[in-house]
Design a protein around this motif. Structure first.
Motif, short mmCIF file in Angstrom:
data_model
loop_
_atom_site.label_atom_id
_atom_site.label_comp_id
_atom_site.label_asym_id
_atom_site.label_seq_id
_atom_site.Cartn_x
_atom_site.Cartn_y
_atom_site.Cartn_z
N VAL A 189 3.80 -3.40 2.85
CA VAL A 189 2.72 -3.56 1.86
C VAL A 189 3.23 -3.07 0.51
CG1 VAL A 189 0.30 -3.00 1.33
CG2 VAL A 189 1.10 -2.85 3.70
N VAL A 190 2.89 -3.78 -0.56
CA VAL A 190 3.28 -3.27 -1.88
C VAL A 190 2.05 -3.20 -2.79
CG1 VAL A 190 4.14 -5.55 -2.64
CG2 VAL A 190 4.89 -3.50 -3.83
N ALA B 152 5.90 -11.17 -3.80
CA ALA B 152 5.69 -10.35 -2.59
C ALA B 152 5.13 -11.20 -1.46
CB ALA B 152 4.75 -9.19 -2.91
N LEU B 153 4.12 -12.01 -1.78
CA LEU B 153 3.49 -12.84 -0.74
C LEU B 153 4.47 -13.88 -0.20
CD1 LEU B 153 -0.05 -13.39 -2.31
CD2 LEU B 153 0.52 -11.91 -0.38
N SER B 154 5.28 -14.43 -1.08
CA SER B 154 6.21 -15.48 -0.63
C SER B 154 7.27 -14.90 0.31
CB SER B 154 6.86 -16.19 -1.82
OG SER B 154 7.85 -15.35 -2.39
N GLU C 181 2.42 -7.82 2.48
CA GLU C 181 1.02 -7.71 2.06
C GLU C 181 1.01 -7.09 0.68
OE1 GLU C 181 -1.90 -5.74 4.48
OE2 GLU C 181 -0.76 -6.18 6.28
N THR C 182 -0.01 -7.39 -0.12
CA THR C 182 -0.11 -6.71 -1.41
C THR C 182 -1.49 -6.09 -1.57
OG1 THR C 182 -1.05 -8.52 -2.68
CG2 THR C 182 1.31 -8.52 -2.48
N ILE C 183 -1.48 -4.98 -2.27
CA ILE C 183 -2.74 -4.38 -2.73
C ILE C 183 -2.76 -4.62 -4.23
CG2 ILE C 183 -4.07 -2.27 -3.06
CD1 ILE C 183 -2.76 -1.13 -0.54
N LEU C 184 -3.64 -5.50 -4.68
CA LEU C 184 -3.75 -5.81 -6.11
C LEU C 184 -4.82 -4.88 -6.70
CD1 LEU C 184 -3.39 -7.53 -8.70
CD2 LEU C 184 -5.02 -9.16 -7.72
N CYS C 185 -4.37 -4.01 -7.62
CA CYS C 185 -5.31 -3.03 -8.20
C CYS C 185 -5.95 -3.60 -9.46
CB CYS C 185 -4.58 -1.75 -8.59
SG CYS C 185 -3.74 -0.97 -7.20
N VAL D 254 -3.78 -10.31 1.12
CA VAL D 254 -4.12 -9.65 -0.14
C VAL D 254 -5.30 -8.70 0.08
CG1 VAL D 254 -5.02 -10.00 -2.49
CG2 VAL D 254 -3.36 -11.64 -1.52
N THR D 255 -5.13 -7.47 -0.39
CA THR D 255 -6.24 -6.52 -0.47
C THR D 255 -6.47 -6.28 -1.95
OG1 THR D 255 -5.73 -5.40 1.60
CG2 THR D 255 -6.88 -4.09 -0.05
#
Ligand code: PGA
Length: 249
Positions: free
Chosen positions: A89-90, A115-117, A121-125, A161-162
């Motif tokens: 996760v980033v 990151a997704l490609s 997983e990403t946490i978009l702030c 995506v979170t």
């Protein structure tokens, strides 16, 4: 029963040895915790922390990532390097990156797509400053951060995506949005996602709250319909505070 996503952002804290100690304490303290848990140490400690939590259920996170795969980018860390260390996760677009290091929505978007490609997983702030909130611009700011942050992200990738709603005025200040205020912004975020991806995707989206989450306020926040987890800074640096946050129920 839904699983909450509780993530610790260690920011620019801890040596490798200190990080390993904390990671091991968390791994043992959270052995029987049923929530989804992530810890994001500094880049320098990722490898050692990966070893320390191997075989357990805690996910390894990174706090940032460069917008390119590789090349002449002094000081950047690539998605390939993160994956190589076991990062799953980033965290992207944290307000400290946006405000102290000038990251704009276009740059955050490049990182999110990269990151997704690569299967992360990403946490978009996202989140507004006090000035923006008081000026009545909360929805304009947060809406833009989401629309531009997710531009070009295919619907099939949204489950990785979170979104973390982190009002800038609540980060590291001891001021928390009231559970009602946070829930209202989370509901707004769902309407933005519904507009982009449809109501089903909006309903399924995991939205974390971040900003001075502590053991004594986490339960009230998580009790809200639209709050699905927490992104924790200061209180993630000690087992005495992070374990009770993750085990709030
Ligand atoms: P805080 O930080 O919990 O120390 O307020 C939250 C964050 O920046 O993710």
């Amino acid at each position: 029963m839904r699983k909450y996503f509780i993530a610790g952002n260690w920011k620019m804290h801890k040596t490798v040895a200190e990080s390993v100690t904390l990671a091991k304490d968390l791994a043992s303290g959270l052995k029987d915790c049923g929530e989804k848990i992530m810890i994001a140490p500094a880049f320098t400690a990722l490898s050692a922390v990966a070893d320390a939590i191997k075989g357990g259920s805690i996910l390894l996170g990174a706090q940032n990532m460069g917008p390119e795969e590789q090349g002449a980018h002094t000081g950047e860390v690539s998605v390939l390097m993160l994956k190589d260390l076991g990062v799953k996760v980033v965290i992207l677009g944290h307000s400290e990156r946006r405000h102290a290091y000038g990251e704009d929505d276009a740059l955050v978007n490049r990182k999110v797509r990269l990151a997704l490609s690569h299967g992360l997983e990403t946490i978009l702030c996202v989140g507004e400053t006090l000035e923006e909130r008081e000026g009545g611009r909360l929805e304009a700011i947060v809406g833009t951060q989401i629309r531009e942050g997710l531009a070009g992200v295919a619907p099939g990738l949204l489950d990785r995506v979170t979104i973390a709603y982190e009002p800038v005025w609540a980060i590291g200040t001891g001021k928390t949005a009231t559970p009602e205020d946070a829930d209202a912004v989370h509901a707004f975020i769902r309407t933005v996602i519904a507009g982009l991806y449809g109501p089903e995707s909006a309903k399924k989206l995991c939205i974390q709250y971040g900003g001075s989450v502590k053991p004594d306020n986490v339960a009230q926040l998580m009790a809200k319909d639209n709050i699905d987890g927490a992104l924790v800074g200061g209180a993630s640096l000690k087992p005495e505070t992070f374990v009770p946050i993750a085990k709030f129920r």
